[in-house]
Motif scaffolding. Structure first.
Motif, mmCIF file in Angstrom:
data_model
loop_
_atom_site.group_PDB
_atom_site.id
_atom_site.type_symbol
_atom_site.label_atom_id
_atom_site.label_comp_id
_atom_site.label_asym_id
_atom_site.label_seq_id
_atom_site.Cartn_x
_atom_site.Cartn_y
_atom_site.Cartn_z
ATOM 1 N N HIS B 118 0.782 -1.239 0.000
ATOM 2 C CA HIS B 118 0.000 0.000 0.000
ATOM 3 C C HIS B 118 0.816 1.294 0.000
ATOM 4 O O HIS B 118 0.400 2.281 -0.617
ATOM 5 C CB HIS B 118 -0.947 0.007 1.197
ATOM 6 N N LEU B 119 1.935 1.307 0.715
ATOM 7 C CA LEU B 119 2.626 2.589 0.891
ATOM 8 C C LEU B 119 3.173 3.183 -0.414
ATOM 9 O O LEU B 119 2.998 4.387 -0.658
ATOM 10 C CB LEU B 119 3.722 2.462 1.960
ATOM 11 N N PRO B 120 3.831 2.373 -1.276
ATOM 12 C CA PRO B 120 4.355 2.982 -2.509
ATOM 13 C C PRO B 120 3.256 3.600 -3.382
ATOM 14 O O PRO B 120 3.468 4.642 -4.002
ATOM 15 C CB PRO B 120 5.026 1.802 -3.217
ATOM 16 N N LYS B 121 2.084 2.977 -3.389
ATOM 17 C CA LYS B 121 0.985 3.526 -4.200
ATOM 18 C C LYS B 121 0.483 4.860 -3.628
ATOM 19 O O LYS B 121 0.016 5.719 -4.372
ATOM 20 C CB LYS B 121 -0.172 2.523 -4.275
ATOM 21 N N ILE B 122 0.553 4.975 -2.304
ATOM 22 C CA ILE B 122 0.193 6.260 -1.688
ATOM 23 C C ILE B 122 1.232 7.310 -2.078
ATOM 24 O O ILE B 122 0.898 8.419 -2.509
ATOM 25 C CB ILE B 122 0.138 6.128 -0.144
ATOM 26 N N ALA B 123 2.496 6.910 -1.983
ATOM 27 C CA ALA B 123 3.589 7.848 -2.243
ATOM 28 C C ALA B 123 3.565 8.349 -3.683
ATOM 29 O O ALA B 123 3.900 9.503 -3.959
ATOM 30 C CB ALA B 123 4.928 7.178 -1.945
ATOM 31 N N ARG B 124 3.167 7.491 -4.616
ATOM 32 C CA ARG B 124 3.141 7.882 -6.037
ATOM 33 C C ARG B 124 1.810 8.510 -6.449
ATOM 34 O O ARG B 124 1.607 8.831 -7.621
ATOM 35 C CB ARG B 124 3.423 6.646 -6.903
ATOM 36 N N GLY B 125 0.886 8.649 -5.492
ATOM 37 C CA GLY B 125 -0.392 9.269 -5.815
ATOM 38 C C GLY B 125 -1.283 8.388 -6.678
ATOM 39 O O GLY B 125 -2.176 8.881 -7.371
ATOM 40 N N GLU B 126 -1.070 7.066 -6.616
ATOM 41 C CA GLU B 126 -1.867 6.176 -7.467
ATOM 42 C C GLU B 126 -3.189 5.778 -6.826
ATOM 43 O O GLU B 126 -4.185 5.569 -7.508
ATOM 44 C CB GLU B 126 -1.058 4.912 -7.782
ATOM 45 N N ILE B 127 -3.150 5.632 -5.508
ATOM 46 C CA ILE B 127 -4.362 5.215 -4.801
ATOM 47 C C ILE B 127 -4.737 6.285 -3.776
ATOM 48 O O ILE B 127 -3.908 6.725 -2.996
ATOM 49 C CB ILE B 127 -4.131 3.862 -4.076
ATOM 50 N N ARG B 128 -5.997 6.695 -3.846
ATOM 51 C CA ARG B 128 -6.510 7.695 -2.912
ATOM 52 C C ARG B 128 -7.362 6.999 -1.856
ATOM 53 O O ARG B 128 -8.233 6.193 -2.198
ATOM 54 C CB ARG B 128 -7.347 8.709 -3.699
#
Lengths: 378, 390
Positions: B118-128
């Motif tokens: 989950h964290l990398p997707k948050i960091a890249r703005g992919e998952i809100r």
């Protein structure tokens, strides 16, 4: 710099809290009041305070002080605010030591600072002339006379005025009332011919006086700091004193909260302790919040003062915020204590009386809010 | 040159070269900010470039470990990055509940696999992400929540309703409090789970607010399947995580950054008199009184951070910060409306960027309700700091 007390300051706080709680509780002030004490403070306490180094916190080590700075002096003032200890600390060790340090010649420093730090000599600042603190409105005249000066005029709200050995007197040497230019400070000893000292009993049962100067003659060496330039010289010292007064107000407010919370935990009505009522819990919690926020402003101002430089903005912020919070704390303390808070037998009333005096001293909330805005360019 | 000085120089140069000019102006409202997510529509190409460039360096979440998409910066470096961004007035490249809330909780309570997923997707703005906490009958009394998760072996079936779910209609995933056991006290039996908002059985309905916008939703769960691998922390012990997050949220709400000083807004609007003072004496007095409190509060945030660093337990102190900070912000917006007079009351119109002043003012009324009302914070202070009986 972290906005917390360092280890040395923490130790000073603990020793000051312990010292005043043991040696100068509120009951001592009550005794001084009830006996109409001539001195208005315990000379034994003052000697012990000097021994502890409290009288020399703002004096450098070469002149016999402990050089703890505004932070150290504020920590001790806060402890005094918690027990309302009466002594010439504020007048002599704080205000006068600051002014002398900021403005006096080396010879004057050597003559005055060691005696102040040892608690042997009480010096006080005579600045206000009317009911509202406005240093630029100084009208007491000092006129050149031979190689000295002659002082004529009135001073009021002089802290420890009737027990002081010497006075630092803000006087007008040129210009008109309202000008910041044209002010000078003179050192006048007690007993000077033409100086009339009237002790004034004020609400807080502490030492205050009015001074009348009827052509008091002083020598040229009585001038402290630059002729006509005292405002700039004295203002930074006054700001340091204001921050320390704010610290004492913080101590008053904190003590009011602590005593009130303790009372809420014990007092029963309707069969339960009143501290279980949300109406009172929210008042106490709001007061807690205001005190914590005030503590930060005071701490920041103390640190900035010791870092040096212009602290007008910080001093006015701390004094204004402390005035407002102390007013709230003392009013809330009486309200939450109920009827007993109105009795003279109970101690909480002493705190509201002291708070109002300190709020008024060296500029009240309105004075400092106005100055805060001016320092922020609006 | 020390390492930190070198880092500052490199950072300054990189920001100068990589932050687009249009991203060096303040965001005027939530709509100007980059929230990320599958369905996010960037307001400009610059906004997209800015987020992607920062994400590539891990600087959307500079303090997180590199393996989870962060920048791996230490505290001093994070401070330097923030101060260099402030220097050129750079906007935050990405704002999200993932960064602000879920991330810290996962870093503390999640498994390595959950962090990696989950964290990398948050960091890249992919998952809100959105937060599923409040329910129609569990607002201030959050622990009495009733959304039910029924055990079906390797998964749960979730049924119930959440409310005040911020941007649920635009979120991709939800971190959600559900009841997995109702046999003990109300604080027991709550679990902290994660699931995709695109799952079958999830629906949302925006709520129109007094500000005219709909940042909050009602969110409905109708037989939603949630895998047990998406449980964070222990089953039935989700309240611990919820409390941790609330503390985090309260500190976040109270620390809204350094907005433009009120006195400057007032001077822009009203000008000054011959002495350089605000021309309306009563307003000047009110502004000064407010700014004395605001400045003292800023120093209180500083002190709280320093005390926490020195090892102090700041748990309940965050309630004081939340209480004071939100009440202060409400007062600030009341004064902004006063400063702007009738212009500040435009709903649509040219003097106020289509009612920004009034809408922002109305939005602040929720500050002292969301994340625990002011009254709840005062209750916490009474109980946990002043030690008054319940």
């Amino acid at each position: 710099m972290a906005l917390i007390l360092n280890e040395e300051q923490q130790l000073l706080k603990e020793s000051a809290d312990g010292f005043f709680a043991e040696k100068a509780p509120v009951s001592q002030l009550r005794e001084l009041r009830d006996n109409r004490s001539e001195d208005g403070f315990s000379t034994e306490l003052w000697a012990e305070m000097a021994e502890m180094g409290f009288a020399g916190l703002l004096v450098d080590e070469d002149n016999g002080g402990t050089d703890f700075g505004v932070m150290g002096a504020g920590i001790v003032a806060e402890a005094m605010g918690r027990t309302l200890s009466a002594s010439p600390y504020l007048a002599s060790a704080v205000v006068s030591a600051s002014v002398i340090k900021a403005a006096a010649s080396d010879a004057q420093k050597t003559a005055l600072l060691p005696a102040i730090a040892a608690g042997e000599k009480i010096v006080t600042l005579a600045i206000d002339e009317s009911a509202h603190h406005r240093p630029e409105n100084t009208g007491l005249k000092a006129t050149a006379d031979g190689d000295g000066y002659v002082l004529s005029g009135l001073k009021t709200f002089v802290c420890d005025g009737h027990v002081a050995d010497s006075y630092l007197v803000l006087a007008r040497t040129s210009g008109a009332v309202g000008d910041t230019d044209g002010l000078s400070v003179f050192l006048v000893d007690k007993g000077a011919s033409g100086l009339i000292v009237d002790r004034t009993i004020m609400t807080d049962s502490r030492n205050w006086a009015k001074l009348t100067f009827e052509g008091v003659k002083v020598g040229a060496d009585a001038l402290v700091g630059p002729l006509n330039g005292a405002f700039e010289a004295v203002e930074p010292a006054l700001d340091r004193a204001r921050i320390i007064v704010a610290a004492e107000l913080l101590g008053v407010a904190q003590e009011c909260l602590d005593r009130t919370v303790e009372y809420l935990r014990e007092r029963k009505q309707f069969g339960v302790v009143i501290g279980s009522f949300q109406g009172l819990q929210h008042r106490a919690s709001h007061l807690f919040s205001e005190i914590e926020v005030t503590r930060s402003a005071v701490l920041k101002a103390m640190q900035m003062a010791d870092a040096g430089g212009d602290v007008r903005w910080f001093a006015s912020l701390a004094k204004a915020k402390a005035c407002k919070t102390a007013e709230l704390a003392t009013n809330e303390a009486i309200q939450m204590h109920g009827g007993i808070g109105m009795t003279d037998e109970f101690e909480i009333g002493f705190f509201i009386k002291r708070a109002r005096i300190l709020q008024s001293l060296f500029g009240d909330f309105n004075f400092h809010a106005d100055r805060f805005a001016a320092c922020s360019s609006y | 040159m020390t390492d930190l000085e070198a880092f500052r120089n490199e950072t300054r140069t990189w920001l100068e070269e990589n932050c687009p000019a249009s991203m060096r102006t303040p965001a005027r409202s939530d709509n100007d900010m980059c929230w990320g997510g599958r369905n996010f529509k960037f307001i400009s190409e610059d906004q997209k470039i800015w987020m992607e460039r920062m994400a590539a360096r891990g600087w959307t979440v500079p303090a997180w470990p590199k393996e989870y998409g962060g920048g791996g910066l230490n505290k001093e470096e994070v401070k330097i990055l923030a101060s260099e961004m402030r220097r050129i007035k750079a906007r935050s490249p990405l704002t999200s509940f993932g960064i602000w809330m879920l991330g810290p909780a996962l870093l503390k309570f999640g498994t390595h696999e959950q962090k990696l997923e989950h964290l990398p997707k948050i960091a890249r703005g992919e998952i809100r992400w959105c937060q599923g906490y409040s329910e129609p009958n569990a607002g201030s009394d959050l622990a009495s929540l009733a959304t039910k998760a029924e055990d079906r072996g390797d998964h749960w079936i979730v049924n119930g309703q959440k409310v005040w779910t911020s941007y649920a209609d635009q979120a991709d995933w939800i971190f959600c409090l559900v009841r997995t056991d109702n046999t003990g006290t109300k604080h027991h039996g709550i679990s902290f789970v994660l699931f995709d908002m695109a799952s079958e059985g999830v629906s949302t309905k925006p709520i129109m607010l007094i500000s005219g916008s709909s940042p909050f939703c009602e969110t409905f769960f109708d037989d939603v399947k949630v895998l047990k691998s998406n449980l964070v922390g222990e089953e039935n012990k989700g309240w611990t995580i919820a409390k941790y997050l609330l503390t985090h949220e309260r500190t976040g709400i109270s620390d809204m950054g350094m907005p433009t000083p009120l006195n400057m807004l007032a001077k822009d609007k009203l000008g000054e008199d011959a002495d350089g003072k605000l021309p309306e004496a009563m307003l000047r007095h009110q502004v000064a009184e407010h700014e004395i409190d605001a400045a003292s509060f800023v120093f209180t945030l500083e002190r709280a951070k320093d005390e926490a660093k020195a090892g102090g337990d700041m748990g309940a102190f965050s309630s004081m910060l939340k209480y004071y900070g939100t009440e202060l912000n409400k007062q600030r917006h009341e004064l902004i409306v006063k400063v702007n007079g009738s212009d500040g009351l435009e709903w649509e119109g040219q003097y106020s960027n289509n009612g920004d002043i009034a809408r922002s003012w109305l939005r602040t009324k929720a500050n002292s309700i969301e994340g625990g009302t002011s009254e709840v914070q005062l209750n916490i202070i009474s109980k946990r700091i002043l030690d008054l009986p319940a």
